[in-house]
Write a protein that holds these residues in place. Sequence first.
Motif, PDB file in Angstrom:
ATOM      1  N   GLU A   6       6.968  12.640  50.042  1.00  0.00           N
ATOM      2  CA  GLU A   6       7.471  12.974  50.976  1.00  0.00           C
ATOM      3  C   GLU A   6       8.048  13.761  49.866  1.00  0.00           C
ATOM      4  O   GLU A   6       8.489  12.991  48.727  1.00  0.00           O
ATOM      5  N   LEU A  20      12.673  17.225  56.132  1.00  0.00           N
ATOM      6  CA  LEU A  20      11.767  16.031  54.911  1.00  0.00           C
ATOM      7  C   LEU A  20      10.744  16.079  55.475  1.00  0.00           C
ATOM      8  O   LEU A  20      10.226  17.178  56.309  1.00  0.00           O
ATOM      9  N   CYS A  22       6.395  16.149  54.038  1.00  0.00           N
ATOM     10  CA  CYS A  22       4.788  15.609  53.853  1.00  0.00           C
ATOM     11  C   CYS A  22       3.757  16.216  53.341  1.00  0.00           C
ATOM     12  O   CYS A  22       3.594  16.537  54.188  1.00  0.00           O
ATOM     13  N   TRP A  36       6.104   9.184  60.491  1.00  0.00           N
ATOM     14  CA  TRP A  36       7.538   9.104  60.484  1.00  0.00           C
ATOM     15  C   TRP A  36       8.131   7.809  60.440  1.00  0.00           C
ATOM     16  O   TRP A  36       8.273   7.399  61.722  1.00  0.00           O
ATOM     17  N   THR A  78       1.665  20.600  55.758  1.00  0.00           N
ATOM     18  CA  THR A  78       2.466  19.290  55.550  1.00  0.00           C
ATOM     19  C   THR A  78       3.139  19.389  56.885  1.00  0.00           C
ATOM     20  O   THR A  78       2.659  20.090  58.181  1.00  0.00           O
ATOM     21  N   TYR A  94      12.276   7.018  53.550  1.00  0.00           N
ATOM     22  CA  TYR A  94      11.497   7.608  55.065  1.00  0.00           C
ATOM     23  C   TYR A  94      10.358   7.362  54.322  1.00  0.00           C
ATOM     24  O   TYR A  94       9.578   7.788  53.424  1.00  0.00           O
ATOM     25  N   TYR A  95       9.426   7.117  54.996  1.00  0.00           N
ATOM     26  CA  TYR A  95       8.066   7.397  54.594  1.00  0.00           C
ATOM     27  C   TYR A  95       6.812   8.563  55.775  1.00  0.00           C
ATOM     28  O   TYR A  95       7.314   7.805  56.946  1.00  0.00           O
ATOM     29  N   CYS A  96       6.193   8.429  55.064  1.00  0.00           N
ATOM     30  CA  CYS A  96       5.059   9.612  55.787  1.00  0.00           C
ATOM     31  C   CYS A  96       3.449   8.658  55.621  1.00  0.00           C
ATOM     32  O   CYS A  96       3.994   8.166  54.677  1.00  0.00           O
ATOM     33  N   THR A 121      11.051   8.642  50.649  1.00  0.00           N
ATOM     34  CA  THR A 121      12.144   9.532  49.494  1.00  0.00           C
ATOM     35  C   THR A 121      13.739   8.293  50.803  1.00  0.00           C
ATOM     36  O   THR A 121      13.269   8.514  51.892  1.00  0.00           O
TER      37      THR A 121
END
Length: 127
Positions: A6, A20, A22, A36, A78, A94-96, A121
């Motif tokens: 991320e 953002l 990923c 997300w 992406t 924040y995560y993917c 991130t």
Amino acid sequence: QLQLVESGGGLVQPGGSLRLSCTASGNTLGYYAIGWFRQAPGKEREGISRIGTSDDGAYYSPSVRGRFTISRDNAENTVFLQMNSLKPEDTAVYYCAAVPLGMYSDSWTQLIESGVWGQGTQVTVSS
């Protein structure tokens, strides 16, 4: 083996925007459903948006619906999360996460239990 990174987080004022990213390596992200998530200090992880194939509709949690947009760029391997009208309560890591499309049934379960995750991130919304 799929790996996710991320990027795009940072400090932004209330009402501002961030995008953002990923980005995947090791496999083609187009074969995966993407979600997300975010986690604020002292709070549980929250799923905020997810998408299957490009033809599938995206899901948004009520907390971000109308402000955030998830999209794919298969050429760049992406998935993006465009975040507009940011609020202080959007502050979080924040995560993917990704799970193969064959395992995905338009819910959070497969992403949480079987997904490949990035490192996160930080997004901070503050004046």
